[in-house]
Design a protein around this motif. Structure first.
Motif, mmCIF file in Angstrom:
data_model
loop_
_atom_site.group_PDB
_atom_site.id
_atom_site.type_symbol
_atom_site.label_atom_id
_atom_site.label_comp_id
_atom_site.label_asym_id
_atom_site.label_seq_id
_atom_site.Cartn_x
_atom_site.Cartn_y
_atom_site.Cartn_z
ATOM 1 N N TYR A 243 -2.259 7.444 5.062
ATOM 2 C CA TYR A 243 -1.038 7.912 5.711
ATOM 3 C C TYR A 243 -0.924 9.421 5.569
ATOM 4 O O TYR A 243 -1.848 10.095 5.072
ATOM 5 N N ARG B 11 0.925 3.702 6.568
ATOM 6 C CA ARG B 11 1.217 3.286 5.192
ATOM 7 C C ARG B 11 1.794 1.879 5.199
ATOM 8 O O ARG B 11 2.319 1.397 6.209
ATOM 9 N N LYS C 248 6.315 10.079 1.572
ATOM 10 C CA LYS C 248 5.146 9.482 2.217
ATOM 11 C C LYS C 248 4.793 10.166 3.541
ATOM 12 O O LYS C 248 3.754 9.864 4.135
#
Length: 517
Positions: free
Chosen positions: A52, A137, A217
């Motif tokens: 990711y 992700r 993330k």
């Protein structure tokens, strides 16, 4: 003190010497130690790698309860099963194999309603990589309580109701939503006719199966304005026109996030949509006598993870354009749609096309009634269609399937518990592997019509056109058929990494008649 220890030590030695004159019964009854394994050791790894925006996570496949084995020819017409063992971290070991090719078996169950995966790989390698990759992700938490994202954007193409859509994408978690009319009450504040800005567009994410967003993330919202376009042939399609990518965003359940930005015009690309449908339909006779095409799929896609030597086919792509009237493919004639001008919905995405046809055939079920079995042929990527030549199959079906040395174009009985299955290579395609599905009536896979289930999935290199079914696959009284899929995938290394893919990727199925052990 030192002297006493010496005396005790000597006494102990004398006792031991006396015992050596006659071996105790306890020692006589102990089993002989297991001999050290000889031969080749196979080691491997099965895991899913999530790549990711800000990192990589690895999710190993828990093989602790999986059946891990190697089935090897014993050189005398029989087979030897070499047990192995797997670990929770996705690693496995099988010891004592002879040199040469063996079936490496992995039988695992992921829980729930998913059927067990009984897989066999024909290989002579000592190190196997069963890894797969997704360029996204892992999505763990999804919004359930009311959670909103509010947009204030300008830079829109002057809004035309019915011809424009506003899409919200978060590529890092493969979330997208375009068709707001399908979710009443989920989106509010869509611009009115002629407007080029919107001060408050509100999305109710709990209604849209949305995963939680994480700035850490790298989850970035991408706002896309799509619009209707038409070419000189009068054919229409929807495509992304303008876009704005926000900063990484965190949003917890029950909260509201605010995003502001200006959409800018996307670079436009051209694709010739020309599909040689008759060339795909003509595969039906080679798939199985009586097979008929009944559904078709086309898409022009943009995806991350399309690299020179890899195609991460588990990653979710987005469509670079959508044909306004897909019923144009409901024909047995070639479709030359003409040139399509389109944008790229993913800032760093790579384009490729997808053509696929589903074919319907009938096989006997438990009570001798006939039920549908669906098989396919198709391609991802490949030579781009032109005005002169449409997209055609890159692979045709195998021919001459034989089971136990007998022609499998008719029902067979008494083929034996471990029949040889053979076929002839396709007339078209540089074959890198064959995938053989052993199917039988039962609670089935909807991808195959829902009436048949896979009893086993076997993979062999593209230079192998004959196999012997592994031990204990066939059960007395059960009816089976085999689907032999010819696969062409650039850079595929079936011996060492059978799950890897690269584009172009193409395949075609062929189906035997039913047989009984």
């Amino acid at each position: 003190m030192t002297r006493r220890i010496r005396i005790l030590s000597v006494a102990a030695l004398l006792v031991a010497a006396a015992c050596d004159t006659e071996e105790p019964r306890a020692r006589q009854q102990q089993p002989e130690p297991e001999p050290e394994p000889t031969g080749r050791t196979v080691v491997g790894l099965r895991q899913l790698e999530w790549r990711y925006a800000t990192g990589t996570d690895v999710a190993p496949t828990d093989l602790d309860t999986a059946v891990v084995q190697a089935h090897c020819p014993d050189g005398e017409g029989g087979w030897t099963i070499h047990p192995g063992h797997g670990e929770p971290d996705g690693t496995f070991v099988i010891e004592g194999l002879p040199e040469g090719h063996c079936w490496v078996r992995m039988d695992r169950w992921e829980g729930g309603e998913h059927p067990p995966e009984d897989e066999y790989f024909w290989t002579d390698a000592s190190t196997l990589d069963f890894g797969t990759v997704k360029v996204e992700r892992e999505q763990v938490d999804f919004f359930v309580a009311s959670t909103r994202i509010s947009l204030a954007v300008d830079g829109l193409e002057a809004w035309v109701p019915g011809e424009h859509e506003l899409g919200l994408l978060v590529p890092n978690v493969t979330f997208s939503q375009y068709n707001f009319a399908d979710f009443p009450g989920s989106v509010e504040g869509i611009p009115g006719a002629g407007e080029t800005a919107a001060e408050s567009i509100s999305y109710e994410l709990a209604n849209l199966s949305t995963p939680a967003f994480s700035a850490v993330k790298g989850d970035r919202p991408l706002i896309l304005q799509s619009g209707l376009r038409e070419n000189d042939r009068g054919n229409a399609w929807f495509t992304p026109l303008r876009a704005f990518e926000g900063e990484p965003l965190s949003l917890d359940e029950g909260g509201t996030a605010h995003v502001e930005g200006t959409l800018v015009e996307l670079e436009q690309h051209t694709y010739r949509l020309h599909w040689d449908i008759p060339a795909f339909d003509a595969l039906a006779d080679g798939i199985r006598e009586g097979a008929t095409p009944f559904a078709r799929g086309f898409a022009y896609l943009s995806s991350r993870g399309v690299e020179e030597d890899a195609w991460h086919h588990g990653s979710r792509p987005w469509q670079a354009f959508v044909v306004a009237d897909e019923s144009i493919f409901d024909t047995a004639e070639a479709v030359d749609f003409g040139d399509v001008v389109h944008g790229n919905p993913i800032p760093d995405g790579t384009f490729y096309d997808w053509y696929q046809v589903w074919y319907r055939t009938l096989l006997p079920w438990f009570d001798d009634s006939e039920q549908e079995l669906w098989v396919t042929a198709g391609r991802y990527g490949g030579p781009a269609p032109t005005a002169e030549e449409g997209a055609r199959p890159l692979v045709t079906p195998v021919t001459g399937i034989r089971i136990g040395g007998r022609d499998a174009s008719q029902p067979l009985a008494d083929v034996g518990p471990q029949p040889t299955i053979s076929w002839q290579a396709p007339a078209t395609g540089e074959i890198t592997s064959y995938e053989i599905d052993l199917v039988t009536p039962g609670a089935g896979d909807m991808a195959m019509g829902g009436f048949f289930r896979k009893a086993a999935h076997l993979v062999v290199p593209g230079d192998v056109t004959e196999i012997v079914l592994p031990v204990d696959l066939l059960r007395e009284g059960f009816r089976y058929a085999v689907i032999v899929r010819a696969v062409s995938s650039r850079g595929q290394e079936v011996r060492t990494a059978p799950l890897a893919r690269a584009l172009p990727y193409a395949w075609a199925d062929a189906v035997s008649e039913t047989f009984l052990p």
